[in-house]
Design a protein around this motif. Sequence first.
Motif, PDB file in Angstrom:
ATOM      1  N   ASN A 159       0.822  -1.216   0.000  1.00  0.00           N
ATOM      2  CA  ASN A 159       0.000   0.000   0.000  1.00  0.00           C
ATOM      3  C   ASN A 159       0.853   1.261   0.000  1.00  0.00           C
ATOM      4  O   ASN A 159       0.431   2.301  -0.510  1.00  0.00           O
ATOM      5  N   TYR A 160       2.057   1.178   0.569  1.00  0.00           N
ATOM      6  CA  TYR A 160       2.961   2.321   0.624  1.00  0.00           C
ATOM      7  C   TYR A 160       3.902   2.359  -0.584  1.00  0.00           C
ATOM      8  O   TYR A 160       4.767   3.237  -0.656  1.00  0.00           O
ATOM      9  N   GLY A 161       3.768   1.406  -1.501  1.00  0.00           N
ATOM     10  CA  GLY A 161       4.660   1.372  -2.658  1.00  0.00           C
ATOM     11  C   GLY A 161       6.036   0.850  -2.337  1.00  0.00           C
ATOM     12  O   GLY A 161       7.020   1.189  -3.007  1.00  0.00           O
ATOM     13  N   LEU A 162       6.141   0.005  -1.297  1.00  0.00           N
ATOM     14  CA  LEU A 162       7.415  -0.593  -0.906  1.00  0.00           C
ATOM     15  C   LEU A 162       7.392  -2.089  -1.185  1.00  0.00           C
ATOM     16  O   LEU A 162       6.328  -2.675  -1.413  1.00  0.00           O
ATOM     17  N   LYS A 163       8.569  -2.726  -1.137  1.00  0.00           N
ATOM     18  CA  LYS A 163       8.681  -4.152  -1.411  1.00  0.00           C
ATOM     19  C   LYS A 163       9.271  -4.876  -0.207  1.00  0.00           C
ATOM     20  O   LYS A 163      10.015  -4.289   0.580  1.00  0.00           O
ATOM     21  N   VAL A 164       8.944  -6.157  -0.099  1.00  0.00           N
ATOM     22  CA  VAL A 164       9.519  -6.991   0.956  1.00  0.00           C
ATOM     23  C   VAL A 164      10.862  -7.523   0.479  1.00  0.00           C
ATOM     24  O   VAL A 164      10.966  -8.100  -0.608  1.00  0.00           O
ATOM     25  N   GLY A 165      11.894  -7.306   1.287  1.00  0.00           N
ATOM     26  CA  GLY A 165      13.218  -7.808   0.950  1.00  0.00           C
ATOM     27  C   GLY A 165      13.477  -9.158   1.595  1.00  0.00           C
ATOM     28  O   GLY A 165      12.621 -10.049   1.573  1.00  0.00           O
ATOM     29  N   ASP A 166      14.641  -9.322   2.215  1.00  0.00           N
ATOM     30  CA  ASP A 166      14.997 -10.575   2.882  1.00  0.00           C
ATOM     31  C   ASP A 166      14.259 -10.692   4.221  1.00  0.00           C
ATOM     32  O   ASP A 166      13.929  -9.688   4.864  1.00  0.00           O
ATOM     33  N   THR A 167      14.012 -11.918   4.637  1.00  0.00           N
ATOM     34  CA  THR A 167      13.395 -12.181   5.939  1.00  0.00           C
ATOM     35  C   THR A 167      14.303 -13.090   6.751  1.00  0.00           C
ATOM     36  O   THR A 167      14.834 -14.077   6.226  1.00  0.00           O
ATOM     37  N   THR A 168      14.512 -12.739   8.007  1.00  0.00           N
ATOM     38  CA  THR A 168      15.272 -13.562   8.930  1.00  0.00           C
ATOM     39  C   THR A 168      14.437 -13.781  10.187  1.00  0.00           C
ATOM     40  O   THR A 168      13.475 -13.038  10.436  1.00  0.00           O
ATOM     41  N   TYR A 169      14.805 -14.800  10.965  1.00  0.00           N
ATOM     42  CA  TYR A 169      14.026 -15.152  12.152  1.00  0.00           C
ATOM     43  C   TYR A 169      14.863 -14.980  13.411  1.00  0.00           C
ATOM     44  O   TYR A 169      16.080 -15.162  13.411  1.00  0.00           O
ATOM     45  N   ARG A 170      14.148 -14.611  14.472  1.00  0.00           N
ATOM     46  CA  ARG A 170      14.772 -14.446  15.778  1.00  0.00           C
ATOM     47  C   ARG A 170      13.845 -15.037  16.831  1.00  0.00           C
ATOM     48  O   ARG A 170      12.626 -15.088  16.640  1.00  0.00           O
TER      49      ARG A 170
END
Length: 261
Positions: free
Chosen positions: A132-143
């Motif tokens: 909705n903000y015109g952004l993209k999802v990059g890498d995802t890491t877990y913690r």
Amino acid sequence: MSKFWAYLKSRQFRVNVLLAVGVVVVVFMAIIFGLSIYTRHGTGVPVPQLKGLQADKAISILKDQGFDVKIDSVYVLDKTPGSVIEQDPDPGTNVKENRTIYLTVVTQLAPPIKMPDLEPYTYREAIATLANYGLKVGDTTYRSDIARDRILEMRFGGQPIKAGTQIPKGSRIDLVLGNGEGASEVDIPDLVNQDLDAAKFVIKNGGLTVGTITYQGAITDSTSLVVVSQSPMKTDSASKTSNGTRINLTVSQGKKDAINQ
């Protein structure tokens, strides 16, 4: 009266009527033909197909064919900067030389937008919000965190980013997510009288999550805030909590020395 009716039946009257009709028809055809010549109806140069071309090439083609050009710029995510995405008139339309052709071109400079706050959201909610903000999802890491796929941290260019920070539209945002393995317990830190930024650092590095921040009293300098209370807080009977637990903070204006007095 009888002479009038006799005239209407005469050959001379019929000839005069036919001549009048003929004159009207000739005048009408002359007007139509004249207007057609004046406006060059049905003639002109067909507008070329320009969509998908780079702006400089499209302008060169139009100039070679005798057209004027006017350009409007717009930013479109996932479109090649400098490319033509709209044109008016449409391709194939016959227009006269020197006619202005309007082009819409993708700008090369992305407009700045404010980074949305994703930490209250799950991964699926974050994807929708970023779109909705015109952004993209990059890498995802877990913690380690008690909640699976909860957003624990946002990163841009390899560095943590706070909500409200100005970034270019279309940027990729890396996400740190909870892995759902928060059954183990960690120590509850004592955060009272600590600077807010320092308290946040201790919370995140202790396997916990920053919860709600409540502001107490008048706030005149957001860079000089200290913690006056926390929940949960460390006591003799409760010194540990589940990994990923949210720590809610109440902060006040001032320095630690002023709070201790």
